[in-house]
Design an enzyme around this catalytic site. Sequence first.
Site, PDB file in Angstrom:
ATOM      1  N   GLU A 117      -2.900 -14.078   1.614  1.00 56.02           N
ATOM      2  CA  GLU A 117      -3.158 -13.063   2.628  1.00 56.02           C
ATOM      3  C   GLU A 117      -4.635 -13.020   2.996  1.00 56.02           C
ATOM      4  O   GLU A 117      -4.999 -12.945   4.171  1.00 56.02           O
ATOM      5  CB  GLU A 117      -2.709 -11.680   2.141  1.00 56.02           C
ATOM      6  CG  GLU A 117      -2.933 -10.588   3.179  1.00 56.02           C
ATOM      7  CD  GLU A 117      -2.568  -9.203   2.688  1.00 56.02           C
ATOM      8  OE1 GLU A 117      -2.477  -8.301   3.530  1.00 56.02           O
ATOM      9  OE2 GLU A 117      -2.392  -9.022   1.474  1.00 56.02           O
ATOM     10  N   SER A 169       0.813  -1.215   0.000  1.00 53.25           N
ATOM     11  CA  SER A 169       0.000   0.000   0.000  1.00 53.25           C
ATOM     12  C   SER A 169       0.849   1.268   0.000  1.00 53.25           C
ATOM     13  O   SER A 169       1.942   1.308   0.579  1.00 53.25           O
ATOM     14  CB  SER A 169      -0.920   0.025   1.223  1.00 53.25           C
ATOM     15  OG  SER A 169      -1.879  -1.009   1.158  1.00 53.25           O
TER      16      SER A 169
END
Length: 398
Positions: free
Chosen positions: A244, A129
């Site tokens: 994930e 991110s």
Amino acid sequence: MNLDFTPEDEAFREEVRTFLKEKLPKRLSDKVRTGQHLTKADMEEWHAILNERGWLANHWPVEWGGTGWSVMQRFIFETETAIFHAPRIVPFGLSMLAPVLIKYGTEEQCRHYLPRILDGTDWWCQGYSEPGAGSDLASLKTQAVREGDHYIVNGQKTWTTLGQHADWIFCLVRTSSEGKRQEGISFLLIDMKSPGIEVRPIKLLDGDYEVNEVFFTDVKVPVTNLVGEENQGWTYAKYLLTYERTNIAGVGASMELLDRLKDVARTTMRGGKPLAEDPFYAARLAKLEIDLENMKTTNLRVLDAAGAGHAPVAESSMLKIRGTEIRQEINDLMRRAAGRYAQPFVAEALEEGFNGEPVGPEWANPVASQYFNNRKLSIFGGSNEVQREIITKAVLGL
């Protein structure tokens, strides 16, 4: 697939329970049970105990140190460790990077990095991110320019979980601006001790520094640290995200939390009767249990597919959506059960060695912290709105 436990599965469950009774330090299980913050040393201690037993990398191929467990055995292990309040293993190296290296990395990369993940030499964090590039990950701007035998990396990552402890970061970087945004991304392994890296902690509502900003200024990274092919990182990133998202779902943890919630509802009084007898609360509790049973089946299907070498796309997104919503519903119902005891928030009470008096019952101490902290579950790993788009495209072809 057969969802019933065989006699061998039951014997394995007893083996796991015996191991947890003998080897899981009570100090660690007490911290997990009461919602206290775990230190790096705490997490490393449990990591080492599992590695010594040979049970750490239970989803890896046997040739790289895996256990060869069946899907049911992995499910049993996850469930029992949650019931016994074992710390969750930090997933970044073990459950996220390692599958990518095993599938896409070189033999040399696997032989170097995988043993170091197992023995705890290297602590990894995730560099995905960025400001303005979270769920829309393809818009990332951190740039890696090749100069001879190195890449020069400049940019910023954010929400880097436990990055303050990390030795290495696996990072998505832009190596080309031509074509579609997804086509110019590469997957780099970067030593966090490299000159030009700065880590700035982000303080959360519960007073903890769980996430960070990471800045890269002219960081030199050897070309040998590229995983797979240049500009093909989007493929590897998507593969990693299936692991994930499955991990975020936290089926075993939710099962343990639901059992705890049901006990709380049976013993907490409202208007002269147990909270579990309140029609509105009981209805939400019943729906939660049904949803969790359904998610358990989906989890087994996803594990089965992953064990066969597939990377489930729509299924892992479904699991991520339902898993995070279920966890948030558990947090909300626990908060409602705590009532006025969920309102005060004393950050020090979540730290080891706190000598103050509890505000209410012991189970209520971490309720407010967990409720607010877990609001992020439906956002990170790709927001649930994005997961619904993925499901639409994968299933309906839209």
